[in-house]
Design a protein around this motif. Structure first.
Motif, short mmCIF file in Angstrom:
data_model
loop_
_atom_site.label_atom_id
_atom_site.label_comp_id
_atom_site.label_asym_id
_atom_site.label_seq_id
_atom_site.Cartn_x
_atom_site.Cartn_y
_atom_site.Cartn_z
N GLN A 225 7.47 10.59 -0.55
CA GLN A 225 8.48 11.31 -1.59
C GLN A 225 8.35 10.26 -2.64
N LEU A 226 8.62 9.11 -2.73
CA LEU A 226 8.57 8.17 -4.01
C LEU A 226 7.27 8.02 -4.74
N GLY A 227 6.10 8.07 -4.04
CA GLY A 227 5.05 8.28 -4.64
C GLY A 227 4.39 9.31 -5.17
N GLY A 228 5.11 10.67 -4.66
CA GLY A 228 4.73 11.74 -5.43
C GLY A 228 5.56 11.90 -6.35
N SER A 229 6.79 11.53 -6.55
CA SER A 229 7.67 11.78 -7.74
C SER A 229 7.30 10.77 -8.80
N THR A 230 6.79 9.62 -8.45
CA THR A 230 6.39 8.35 -9.70
C THR A 230 4.95 8.31 -9.69
N THR A 231 4.38 7.37 -8.92
CA THR A 231 2.85 7.13 -9.05
C THR A 231 2.74 6.36 -7.73
N TRP A 232 1.48 6.46 -6.92
CA TRP A 232 1.11 5.88 -6.06
C TRP A 232 0.72 4.40 -6.08
N LYS A 233 0.57 4.00 -7.26
CA LYS A 233 0.33 2.63 -7.48
C LYS A 233 1.84 1.86 -7.89
N ASN A 234 2.75 2.47 -7.71
CA ASN A 234 4.15 1.78 -7.85
C ASN A 234 4.28 0.70 -6.72
N GLY A 235 4.76 -0.45 -7.22
CA GLY A 235 4.81 -1.59 -6.10
C GLY A 235 5.98 -1.16 -5.02
N ARG A 236 6.96 -0.43 -5.36
CA ARG A 236 7.76 0.04 -4.33
C ARG A 236 7.16 0.88 -3.03
N VAL A 237 6.29 1.67 -3.70
CA VAL A 237 5.46 2.58 -2.74
C VAL A 237 4.34 1.92 -1.90
N ILE A 238 4.00 0.83 -2.33
CA ILE A 238 2.94 -0.03 -1.82
C ILE A 238 3.79 -0.69 -0.75
N ALA A 239 4.75 -1.23 -1.19
CA ALA A 239 5.56 -2.06 -0.03
C ALA A 239 6.17 -1.36 0.98
N LEU A 240 6.49 0.19 0.65
CA LEU A 240 7.03 0.82 1.92
C LEU A 240 5.96 1.07 2.85
N PHE A 241 4.69 1.35 2.27
CA PHE A 241 3.68 1.94 3.16
C PHE A 241 3.44 0.56 4.07
N VAL A 242 3.27 -0.58 3.39
CA VAL A 242 3.06 -1.71 4.11
C VAL A 242 4.29 -1.95 5.24
N LEU A 243 5.18 -1.97 4.61
CA LEU A 243 6.71 -2.03 5.68
C LEU A 243 6.56 -0.96 6.95
N PHE A 244 5.97 0.19 6.50
CA PHE A 244 5.83 1.34 7.74
C PHE A 244 4.86 0.52 8.36
N GLY A 245 3.73 0.09 8.30
CA GLY A 245 2.59 -0.41 9.19
C GLY A 245 3.27 -1.58 9.95
N VAL A 246 3.94 -2.27 9.25
CA VAL A 246 4.52 -3.65 10.09
C VAL A 246 5.49 -3.25 11.03
N LEU A 247 6.43 -2.26 10.69
CA LEU A 247 7.50 -2.02 11.65
C LEU A 247 6.86 -1.21 12.87
N PHE A 248 5.83 -0.24 12.53
CA PHE A 248 5.33 0.42 13.52
C PHE A 248 4.37 -0.39 14.79
N VAL A 249 3.71 -1.49 13.90
CA VAL A 249 3.00 -2.41 14.91
C VAL A 249 4.14 -3.19 15.64
N SER A 250 4.94 -3.48 14.83
CA SER A 250 6.35 -4.16 15.63
C SER A 250 6.92 -3.36 16.93
N PHE A 251 6.78 -2.26 16.78
CA PHE A 251 7.45 -1.16 17.68
C PHE A 251 6.38 -1.14 18.83
N LEU A 252 5.15 -0.97 18.66
CA LEU A 252 4.28 -0.98 19.64
C LEU A 252 4.14 -2.52 20.40
N ALA A 253 4.22 -3.23 19.70
CA ALA A 253 4.12 -4.52 20.34
C ALA A 253 5.43 -4.89 21.18
#
Length: 517
Positions: A225-253
């Motif tokens: 949502q944030l990437g579409g309304s601002t820009t995909w290069k936004n630091g918060r957007v990148i951080a959220l994608f990274v955090l999604f990956g970390v949390l999902f891998v943590s869930f699997l672990a």
């Protein structure tokens, strides 16, 4: 829910009240899912923003109530769920801005997750096996009726009172449901659970795993949502994608460490294919339900009430075809034909919807919607039948949970993706047809009553820009329908009649209970 020789069922009169309560609760939940469709353009006007459409729908996440019903009395979990739904509705009705509306939808979504599963469990606990099918059928008939009348009710309330009543109407009805449940519903409780301490129940609930998975999905949707309304290069957007990956891998672990793996259901390729198929069909349907009213109101100048009438062909054909799909599948004994036909008709219907123009005839937009509705209606019921057929009985609850999770996740992601596509395309269209136009004005005005805000020399160009932006979003539905087709072809053909799955599902209403664990 297994029957025991000592099971005592309520009297016919009490059973009738219980069945009506569950049916009314299902109707209210279904109504709340479609009532907002016709009100969205008016909300964009009141809040002076187009940015919230995705969150008013995608924040409606269905969190996990399955474990609650296995560890706590179903009756009290059900009352709590209805209370959450009422509280969320109150927050939405009083929302001063889009953020408050999003919060209210999230709270109400928690309640709906418990209501939908609680209805099935209460019916199973209140009636003998031979009566459950008719009572459950009545409950889903109410749910289907809600899908039909939702846009009408939403449009009428928005035009003649306020869109806030789309939420306020839930509160008194929820109160009646809570009181009826408290006085008339009695659900059996596993004696073993009475001896379990609260900490033991919380441990069984898997709070860490549930928290990690929920948080990861939230980060993913928020990033989209944030990437579409601002820009995909936004630091918060990148951080959220990274955090999604970390949390999902943590869930699997965590699942591996805590030995809470979801095998063998996840090891069955049919479950994967069915989950993708269900996600494509269910997620794809959210697009036309959400954005066709925007098209009718912005492009055709329809009121909120009339836009609800104008999407009726889609919803009615969906409800009718859902019934036909279930009956024909039972007669044939195979779920595959309905899945294949559903994918084909959905792809054709959604593809035709992308060809709409401001001057398209009534017959065309009615027919295109009806064709797509037939496809979605044929495709939505079979996934749960696949799970009940290809998995062993003890694995069915987990399989059902996986498919349900896929439907929820895909729907949320699809709507979150659709919003930035719509906004970006609308802005680029306006810049192209009206160079130098104030885009801030475009965002603040909203999508309704455009003739009041734009002079005649700009209005036609703005309408064309809106039409093209909405139709570009509908390409998502078309793509998802095409993706569903190979999944439908690849799912195993297995006779339901040989396995007598329908009887097995009646014996255990497709949900986890403490005795099965």
């Amino acid at each position: 829910m297994a029957e025991t020789p000592s099971t005592t069922y309520p009297s016919p009169l009490r059973l009738a009240v219980i069945a009506l309560t569950c049916s009314l609760s299902g109707f209210l939940s279904g109504l709340d899912q479609t009532i907002l469709a016709s009100a969205i353009p008016k909300i964009t006007n009141d809040f002076h923003t187009l940015n919230g459409i995705a969150w008013w729908t995608s924040s409606y996440l269905r969190l996990f109530f399955g474990r609650c019903n296995t560890l706590f009395p179903v009756k009290y979990v059900y009352i709590t769920a209805n209370a959450f739904f009422a509280l969320g509705s109150i927050i939405c009705a009083a929302a001063p801005n889009s953020i408050a509306l999003i919060a209210g939808r999230a709270v109400a979504g928690i309640g709906v997750a418990g209501i939908m599963s609680g209805n099935v469990l209460i019916i199973a606990a209140s009636a003998p096996l031979e009566r459950r099918a008719s009572l459950t059928g009545m409950m889903f008939a109410f749910l289907g009726a809600a899908s039909v009348v939702g846009p009408f009710v939403g449009g009428a309330l928005t035009d003649r009172a306020s869109w806030r009543w789309c939420f306020g109407i839930n509160v008194p009805i929820s109160g009646v449901i809570i009181l009826s449940t408290a006085f008339f519903v009695h659900t059996p409780r596993d004696p073993g659970l009475k001896q379990m301490k609260l900490l033991e129940k919380l441990k069984e609930f898997d709070i860490p795993g549930t928290t990690l998975l929920t948080a990861s999905f939230f980060c993913l949707i928020f990033a989209l949502q944030l990437g579409g309304s601002t820009t995909w290069k936004n630091g918060r957007v990148i951080a959220l994608f990274v955090l999604f990956g970390v949390l999902f891998v943590s869930f699997l672990a965590w699942q591996m460490i805590s030995k809470r793996g979801i095998e063998p259901a996840m090891g069955n390729y049919n479950v994967w294919l069915t989950s993708i198929y269900a996600g494509c069909i269910s997620g794809g349907m959210f697009i036309p339900i959400t954005y066709m009213p925007v098209w009718f109101q912005a492009v055709r100048g329809a009121s909120a009430f009339r836009s609800g009438i104008m999407i009726t062909p889609l919803i009615v054909s969906f409800v009718v075809m859902s019934i036909i799909s279930g009956v024909s599948t039972e007669l044939i004994g195979y779920y595959n034909p309905a899945m294949i036909i559903g994918a084909i008709l959905s792809a054709i219907g959604s593809g035709l919807l992308t060809t709409l123009k401001p001057q398209t005839s009534h017959a065309s937009w009615i027919g295109f919607q009806a064709l797509y509705g037939l496809g979605a209606g044929a495709g939505v019921p079979p996934p749960m039948l696949v799970i009940q057929t290809v998995l062993k009985e003890q694995d069915v609850p987990m399989g059902v949970a996986i498919v349900s999770l896929s439907q929820m996740l895909w729907s949320s992601i699809v709507v979150a993706i659709a919003q930035p596509i719509f906004e970006t395309k609308l802005r680029s269209n306006v810049i192209y047809v009206l160079p130098g136009f104030d885009l801030e004005k475009l965002s603040n005005i909203g999508a309704r009553d455009l003739a009041k805000f734009y002079p005649p020399d700009q209005l036609a160009k703005i309408i064309t820009a809106y039409s093209d932006a909405v139709l570009k979003v509908l390409f998502i539905t078309s793509a998802l329908s095409c993706l569903a087709f190979p999944c439908a072809l690849s799912v195993r053909w297995k006779s339901m009649k040989k396995e007598k799955i329908s009887q097995a599902c009646h014996d255990s209403p497709c949900t986890t209970n403490s005795k099965d664990e």
